[in-house]
Design an enzyme around this catalytic site. Sequence first.
Site, PDB file in Angstrom:
ATOM      1  N   HIS A  81       0.820  -1.221   0.000  1.00 57.24           N
ATOM      2  CA  HIS A  81       0.000   0.000   0.000  1.00 57.24           C
ATOM      3  C   HIS A  81       0.848   1.263   0.000  1.00 57.24           C
ATOM      4  O   HIS A  81       0.338   2.353  -0.276  1.00 57.24           O
ATOM      5  CB  HIS A  81      -0.942  -0.002   1.210  1.00 57.24           C
ATOM      6  CG  HIS A  81      -2.279   0.608   0.934  1.00 57.24           C
ATOM      7  ND1 HIS A  81      -2.447   1.782   0.251  1.00 57.24           N
ATOM      8  CD2 HIS A  81      -3.544   0.189   1.252  1.00 57.24           C
ATOM      9  CE1 HIS A  81      -3.727   2.079   0.170  1.00 57.24           C
ATOM     10  NE2 HIS A  81      -4.421   1.124   0.763  1.00 57.24           N
ATOM     11  N   ASP A 121      -2.601   2.947  -4.162  1.00 57.02           N
ATOM     12  CA  ASP A 121      -3.797   2.742  -3.355  1.00 57.02           C
ATOM     13  C   ASP A 121      -4.635   1.574  -3.869  1.00 57.02           C
ATOM     14  O   ASP A 121      -4.391   1.018  -4.949  1.00 57.02           O
ATOM     15  CB  ASP A 121      -4.645   4.014  -3.338  1.00 57.02           C
ATOM     16  CG  ASP A 121      -3.966   5.135  -2.563  1.00 57.02           C
ATOM     17  OD1 ASP A 121      -3.231   4.826  -1.610  1.00 57.02           O
ATOM     18  OD2 ASP A 121      -4.157   6.306  -2.937  1.00 57.02           O
TER      19      ASP A 121
END
Length: 396
Positions: A367, A371
């Site tokens: 992450h 995203d």
Amino acid sequence: MPQMGETVTEGTITAWLKAPGDPIAVDESLLEISTDKVDSEIPSPVAGVVAELLVPEGDTVPIGQLLARITTDGAAQTPDVDEQVAEDEDQASTPLREAEPRAPSGASEEPAERRRSDGTTFLSPVVRRLVGEHDLDPATIDGSGRDGRITRDDVLALVEAAPPAPDRPGVRQVAFTAIRRTIGRNLVTSLATAAHTLVVVEVDFARVEPVKERTGLTWLPFIARAVIDAVADFPLLNAHVTPEGLDVYDAVHLGIAVDLDFEGLVVPVVRNANDLRLAALAAALKESASAAREHRLAADDYAGGTFTLTNAGRYGTLLTAPIINQPQAAILSTDGVKIRPVAVPLTHGGHGLAFHPVGNLALSFDHRAFDGAYASAFAAQVRDTLERRDWEDEAR
């Protein structure tokens, strides 16, 4: 210690295959070493007689360190060999059995006794750890190594032969192998480094199935082709994560997780996989897996991957959350494909029921790199490619 690949900086001596006094031929195996990439047998660069073993089994040393000396009969040598055997000109020209072999580095000057100055038995780091793990007294172990030295196999043989401890009936301890320790270390590091996040899509393989059956291929090359095409539109998936950002690669160097008969997992790399169509990609994947299982690959064959596929689906798994192969940004797991009921559109509207091969694709991603929306869009494109492409045309 020979150079085993650009990314390898050290190696561990797992076994000497020759002892002092043994004759050895050019390219005959002298020792086994283990690195964080691969286990290998190292051949002798010269013919002669083994004079000295300078590093004990179990020791880890940097690339370039001298490991052994071999006396020769004066035959022509390469410059590299001359540098190794000519460190002591007199010894290289003296018959081996008239010379006094030195103990491996770290041992005492009394090789027959193999004792430290404090009177304790000399143990390599691997053996010392095993002895400590199993609460053994080295004085009670008969060593089968050189000069009676205790080896890893000596300890494991004693452990396996011993009855279970009274307070732990039915418990058998199994020591980690070198590859298990390496895998464990790398996976723990990955979990501690990356912000692991999981995205899963369900795929209807109805358009893939007839081509798969006709060609005799597995599901994997079809999935690999879909991944490679999706990477072109979502390039951040094909990247290495650094403290400063992402190193995004134009070429897809595809890592394929290969199981070594349940003894460990390695990830050989198919380089420039984006240049291969379905048949060529399938052949490359199959050859990489076979070469890994047969230990035909060098350390560099496992380095430089930009995206990894792991296939647990052959065991009928429903959902797998793979751990990212550092420093990559993502890894895709292929789960089991089974015949399931699905809703299909009818010609005159509405939906009917059909039975299609269906399976999940699970994407673990870092992450820090991007995203969830970006990762989800990538996974959706992989799914759509598998469900909508004309695979008959691709397979021609």
